[in-house]
Write a protein that holds these residues in place. Sequence first.
Motif, PDB file in Angstrom:
ATOM      1  N   HIS A 257       0.810  -1.219   0.000  1.00  0.00           N
ATOM      2  CA  HIS A 257       0.000   0.000   0.000  1.00  0.00           C
ATOM      3  C   HIS A 257       0.847   1.273   0.000  1.00  0.00           C
ATOM      4  CE1 HIS A 257      -2.718   3.092   1.640  1.00  0.00           C
ATOM      5  NE2 HIS A 257      -1.696   3.384   2.428  1.00  0.00           N
ATOM      6  N   CYS A 259      -0.336   5.676   0.385  1.00  0.00           N
ATOM      7  CA  CYS A 259      -1.430   6.654   0.355  1.00  0.00           C
ATOM      8  C   CYS A 259      -1.284   7.566  -0.855  1.00  0.00           C
ATOM      9  CB  CYS A 259      -1.429   7.491   1.632  1.00  0.00           C
ATOM     10  SG  CYS A 259      -1.593   6.502   3.118  1.00  0.00           S
ATOM     11  N   CYS A 313       1.501   2.854   8.256  1.00  0.00           N
ATOM     12  CA  CYS A 313       1.960   3.330   6.947  1.00  0.00           C
ATOM     13  C   CYS A 313       3.054   4.385   7.106  1.00  0.00           C
ATOM     14  CB  CYS A 313       0.793   3.923   6.168  1.00  0.00           C
ATOM     15  SG  CYS A 313       1.266   4.370   4.491  1.00  0.00           S
ATOM     16  N   CYS A 315       4.431   5.727   4.149  1.00  0.00           N
ATOM     17  CA  CYS A 315       4.597   6.130   2.746  1.00  0.00           C
ATOM     18  C   CYS A 315       5.069   7.582   2.667  1.00  0.00           C
ATOM     19  CB  CYS A 315       3.276   5.957   1.995  1.00  0.00           C
ATOM     20  SG  CYS A 315       2.054   7.211   2.391  1.00  0.00           S
ATOM     21  N   CYS A 318       2.530   9.935   4.297  1.00  0.00           N
ATOM     22  CA  CYS A 318       2.429   9.870   5.767  1.00  0.00           C
ATOM     23  C   CYS A 318       3.698  10.363   6.459  1.00  0.00           C
ATOM     24  CB  CYS A 318       2.121   8.451   6.217  1.00  0.00           C
ATOM     25  SG  CYS A 318       0.466   7.935   5.768  1.00  0.00           S
TER      26      CYS A 318
HETATM   27 ZN   LIG Z   1       0.568   6.474   3.995  1.00  0.00          ZN
END
Ligand SMILES: [Zn+2]
Length: 468
Positions: A257, A259, A313, A315, A318
Motif C-alpha cells: 500500500h 497513500c 503506513c 509512505c 504519511c
Molecule cells: Zn501512507
Amino acid sequence: MGIDAGFDMDPPLSKGGVDKQNWGRFIDLIKEQYKDDVQVEIMPNYIKFNVGENPKLPFEGHKFLRFSSKVSGAIASSSGVERYINTVTRVAKAHFGSRVQYWNEGANQYGVHDWKKVSESIRSYEQPDVLETQASITPPLSATDPVKEQGIALFEIQDIPGKGRGLVARFNISKGTRIICEKPLLTAGPMPPNKLEPFLAKAIKAMSKTSQRQFLSLHNNSKGKHPFGGIFRTNALPCGSGSPIGGVYPTACFINHSCIPNAHNNWNSAEKHETIYAIRSIERGAEITIPYDHGGASRERQVFLKDAFGFKCDCSCCSLPPDLLKASDNRRIQIQSLDKAIGDPFRMMSSPHDSLSDCYLMLQVLEQEFDGCASAMIARLYYDAFQISIAHGDQARASMFAERASKARVICEGEDSPETLRVKSLAVKPADHSSFEVYSRKWQTTRDSVPKDLDTVQFDKWLFRQEN
Ligand SMILES: [Zn+2]
C-alpha cells in the motif's frame, strides 16, 4: 483527396545520448503545451493528436520519422489540424534544428522518407523497445514463479525492508502501462470464519500444485485457527469497487500500500481478471504500490490500515514533515467533503451549478494532492460532472465530461475495461444515459454546441460553468 503537410526527422534520431535527452525534453514540452487540450491524448507509448489523421509522437524518439496529416478536405478543416502541425513543427525545430524538415504538398514540397517506412515506424510505436530488451535479459523463470504467468514481467518480487515482500519495477514504466493482468486463484463472498475455512480448503484442494503453492506462500497477518481464512483476509482484493466478493491473486497480492500510490488495481468484470496499471511514471527500482485505504486525513488512514491490515503506513505522504502533512490532511478532508457534496442528489437537482462548481474545485485539489496522478478519482469526478449536466439536458458538456472520464479510465483500467467502454459510448450519445433530463431541461444543449474557439483555460471555465 486533400493535401498533406508536416515534417520529417532527417537523419532520424539515435537511440541514446543527446538525441534521447533532447527528444525527452521535446516530448515533455509538448505534453505541457497540450496538457489541458482534450484533443491531445497521452497514450502509454505515444502522444496522439485526435485531429486530422491523428498524427502521433512516440516516446521513443529513434522510431520517429514523420509527423503529418491531411491539412485540407473534410477531416482536416473541422479540427484545425494545421495549427497543431505548425506548433509541433516549431517546437521540434527549436530542439532539432535543420533535422526537422517541414514540407507541404500545397507548395509542392514532399517528405524525405517513403510512406511505407513511415507507416512501419508508426506501427512500431505500439510496442516499446523496452519490452524487447526485457525479453532478452529476463532470467529464465522456474515453473513455480508466479511472474511467469505474466509473459513479460515489468517487475520482480523482492523483500522490502519493514514490509515483507513487494513488487519492484525492473524497468522504467510509463503512465498508463498495464503492469499485471491475472485471474484469481480463488474468489469468495462474505461468510463467517467457520464457514469460510472449509470453503477455502475445498477450493485449494481443487487447485493445481502450483496454484496451491502460490496461495500458501502469501502473507497471513492473523495467524490462528483459520489459516486459510487468514491468508484470504490478508490478501483478497475486492472484485469491483465496493464488492463483497474478494479474489486472491498469485502476484497482485504482493503489491503493498501507499497513500500516494503509483498504480491502480481494477477488477475487469467482463474478462473476470484483475488489472494493475501504472497511474504515474514509475522509475526502475521503485516499489509498485496501490491504495488499500478509503481516504481521509493521515490519522484516519493510519487507524484503518492498522485495524484492517495490521501495519503502520510510512509512505511518502504519511512521512511528510508536520506542516506539509497538515496541508495534505486538509486537502484530503476537503476531498472527502467535496465528494459528499457532489454526490448529493437533491443538490444536484436544485442547485446543479453549485455541484458543478464543487467538481471544478475538487479537480484542482485532487491534482494538487496527488501530483497530477489521481486517474481513478478524476475519472469518477468527470463522471459525476457528466451526470449533473445530463440530468439537466446539457448534452454538449456531458459529452465532454464523458470523454474526459473515458481518457482517465484508460490510464488506470485500459481500453478494454467495461467502464471505459461505457463512458466512451456516453461521450458519443450522452442522451442515452438513464438520467437524461430527469431533473430539468434548463441547461438544454445539443452535442454540436461545444465551443471551438476557446483556449484551454476559457474552455474549462465554459465546461464547468465558471464564466462569471
Ligand atoms: Zn501512507
